[in-house]
Write a protein that holds these residues in place. Structure first.
Motif, PDB file in Angstrom:
ATOM      1  N   ARG A  51       0.834  -1.191   0.000  1.00  0.00           N
ATOM      2  CA  ARG A  51       0.000   0.000   0.000  1.00  0.00           C
ATOM      3  C   ARG A  51       0.873   1.246   0.000  1.00  0.00           C
ATOM      4  N   GLU A  52       2.000   1.175   0.686  1.00  0.00           N
ATOM      5  CA  GLU A  52       2.910   2.321   0.754  1.00  0.00           C
ATOM      6  C   GLU A  52       3.437   2.698  -0.632  1.00  0.00           C
ATOM      7  N   GLU A  53       3.693   1.714  -1.465  1.00  0.00           N
ATOM      8  CA  GLU A  53       4.164   2.005  -2.826  1.00  0.00           C
ATOM      9  C   GLU A  53       3.054   2.658  -3.647  1.00  0.00           C
ATOM     10  N   VAL A  54       1.836   2.191  -3.501  1.00  0.00           N
ATOM     11  CA  VAL A  54       0.696   2.825  -4.185  1.00  0.00           C
ATOM     12  C   VAL A  54       0.574   4.272  -3.718  1.00  0.00           C
ATOM     13  N   ALA A  55       0.742   4.513  -2.419  1.00  0.00           N
ATOM     14  CA  ALA A  55       0.680   5.877  -1.883  1.00  0.00           C
ATOM     15  C   ALA A  55       1.784   6.747  -2.487  1.00  0.00           C
ATOM     16  N   ARG A  56       2.984   6.188  -2.653  1.00  0.00           N
ATOM     17  CA  ARG A  56       4.081   6.947  -3.276  1.00  0.00           C
ATOM     18  C   ARG A  56       3.739   7.315  -4.716  1.00  0.00           C
ATOM     19  N   TRP A  57       3.127   6.376  -5.439  1.00  0.00           N
ATOM     20  CA  TRP A  57       2.717   6.665  -6.820  1.00  0.00           C
ATOM     21  C   TRP A  57       1.716   7.806  -6.833  1.00  0.00           C
ATOM     22  N   GLU A  58       0.727   7.721  -5.961  1.00  0.00           N
ATOM     23  CA  GLU A  58      -0.334   8.731  -5.945  1.00  0.00           C
ATOM     24  C   GLU A  58       0.185  10.108  -5.540  1.00  0.00           C
ATOM     25  N   ARG A  59       1.166  10.157  -4.674  1.00  0.00           N
ATOM     26  CA  ARG A  59       1.741  11.447  -4.253  1.00  0.00           C
ATOM     27  C   ARG A  59       2.754  11.985  -5.262  1.00  0.00           C
ATOM     28  N   GLY A  60       3.090  11.179  -6.249  1.00  0.00           N
ATOM     29  CA  GLY A  60       4.063  11.610  -7.251  1.00  0.00           C
ATOM     30  C   GLY A  60       5.504  11.449  -6.803  1.00  0.00           C
ATOM     31  N   LYS A  61       5.720  10.724  -5.724  1.00  0.00           N
ATOM     32  CA  LYS A  61       7.079  10.481  -5.238  1.00  0.00           C
ATOM     33  C   LYS A  61       7.792   9.443  -6.097  1.00  0.00           C
ATOM     34  N   ARG A  62       7.030   8.534  -6.667  1.00  0.00           N
ATOM     35  CA  ARG A  62       7.563   7.501  -7.558  1.00  0.00           C
ATOM     36  C   ARG A  62       6.636   7.393  -8.760  1.00  0.00           C
ATOM     37  N   ILE A  63       7.184   6.908  -9.853  1.00  0.00           N
ATOM     38  CA  ILE A  63       6.395   6.641 -11.056  1.00  0.00           C
ATOM     39  C   ILE A  63       6.447   5.132 -11.265  1.00  0.00           C
ATOM     40  N   PRO A  64       5.288   4.486 -11.394  1.00  0.00           N
ATOM     41  CA  PRO A  64       5.319   3.036 -11.594  1.00  0.00           C
ATOM     42  C   PRO A  64       6.114   2.682 -12.848  1.00  0.00           C
ATOM     43  N   GLY A  65       6.908   1.646 -12.745  1.00  0.00           N
ATOM     44  CA  GLY A  65       7.686   1.182 -13.891  1.00  0.00           C
ATOM     45  C   GLY A  65       6.786   0.482 -14.904  1.00  0.00           C
ATOM     46  N   PRO A  66       7.357   0.130 -16.051  1.00  0.00           N
ATOM     47  CA  PRO A  66       6.575  -0.511 -17.114  1.00  0.00           C
ATOM     48  C   PRO A  66       5.825  -1.770 -16.645  1.00  0.00           C
ATOM     49  N   TYR A  67       6.463  -2.557 -15.793  1.00  0.00           N
ATOM     50  CA  TYR A  67       5.835  -3.776 -15.285  1.00  0.00           C
ATOM     51  C   TYR A  67       4.518  -3.443 -14.573  1.00  0.00           C
ATOM     52  N   TRP A  68       4.582  -2.496 -13.619  1.00  0.00           N
ATOM     53  CA  TRP A  68       3.391  -2.148 -12.849  1.00  0.00           C
ATOM     54  C   TRP A  68       2.402  -1.352 -13.672  1.00  0.00           C
ATOM     55  N   ARG A  69       2.862  -0.574 -14.642  1.00  0.00           N
ATOM     56  CA  ARG A  69       1.927   0.174 -15.493  1.00  0.00           C
ATOM     57  C   ARG A  69       1.035  -0.785 -16.278  1.00  0.00           C
ATOM     58  N   GLU A  70       1.605  -1.886 -16.734  1.00  0.00           N
ATOM     59  CA  GLU A  70       0.798  -2.878 -17.456  1.00  0.00           C
ATOM     60  C   GLU A  70      -0.283  -3.462 -16.545  1.00  0.00           C
ATOM     61  N   TRP A  71       0.090  -3.783 -15.315  1.00  0.00           N
ATOM     62  CA  TRP A  71      -0.884  -4.346 -14.377  1.00  0.00           C
ATOM     63  C   TRP A  71      -1.889  -3.303 -13.917  1.00  0.00           C
ATOM     64  N   LEU A  72      -1.465  -2.057 -13.752  1.00  0.00           N
ATOM     65  CA  LEU A  72      -2.403  -0.990 -13.415  1.00  0.00           C
ATOM     66  C   LEU A  72      -3.471  -0.856 -14.486  1.00  0.00           C
ATOM     67  N   SER A  73      -3.054  -0.928 -15.734  1.00  0.00           N
ATOM     68  CA  SER A  73      -3.999  -0.847 -16.843  1.00  0.00           C
ATOM     69  C   SER A  73      -5.065  -1.932 -16.714  1.00  0.00           C
ATOM     70  N   SER A  74      -4.629  -3.132 -16.410  1.00  0.00           N
ATOM     71  CA  SER A  74      -5.539  -4.262 -16.297  1.00  0.00           C
ATOM     72  C   SER A  74      -6.463  -4.134 -15.078  1.00  0.00           C
ATOM     73  N   VAL A  75      -5.890  -3.868 -13.912  1.00  0.00           N
ATOM     74  CA  VAL A  75      -6.666  -3.829 -12.669  1.00  0.00           C
ATOM     75  C   VAL A  75      -7.618  -2.640 -12.631  1.00  0.00           C
TER      76      VAL A  75
END
Length: 103
Positions: A51-75
């Protein structure tokens, strides 16, 4: 190299950084950050996401890499192209100095 014209075009088209997109879609689905992390881990078979990594993505502290971007698209049921553009906008936003930093 990203040009100022490209940045202006992205803002004019209303494209949003990936963190804002994730938060907006997650909220519209009624999911918590924990629920999205759980669904991403289940869908990908990769239990390392928290959940902490999702929070970092949402705050703009991190950008999901290609691997997670593919799964984000699906989910999140968002077209892959939209997730990729949002990640690109986030990268440009991070590279652009803020108005207060320019003073």
């Amino acid at each position: 190299m990203v040009t100022e014209r490209w940045r202006t075009t992205q803002v004019a088209q209303g494209n949003e950084p990936v963190g804002i997109m994730i938060r907006r879609v997650r909220s519209s689905l009624g999911y918590s950050q924990h629920k999205i992390a759980e669904q991403l881990a289940d869908a990908s078979g990769n239990s390392s996401l928290t959940r902490e990594e999702v929070a970092r993505w949402e705050r703009g502290k991190r950008i999901p890499g290609p691997y997670w971007r593919e799964w984000l698209s699906s989910v999140l049921d968002v077209p892959q192209r939209e997730v990729e553009v949002a990640a690109r906008v986030a990268r440009v936003t991070r590279l652009t100095p803020t108005a207060s930093a320019r003073r």
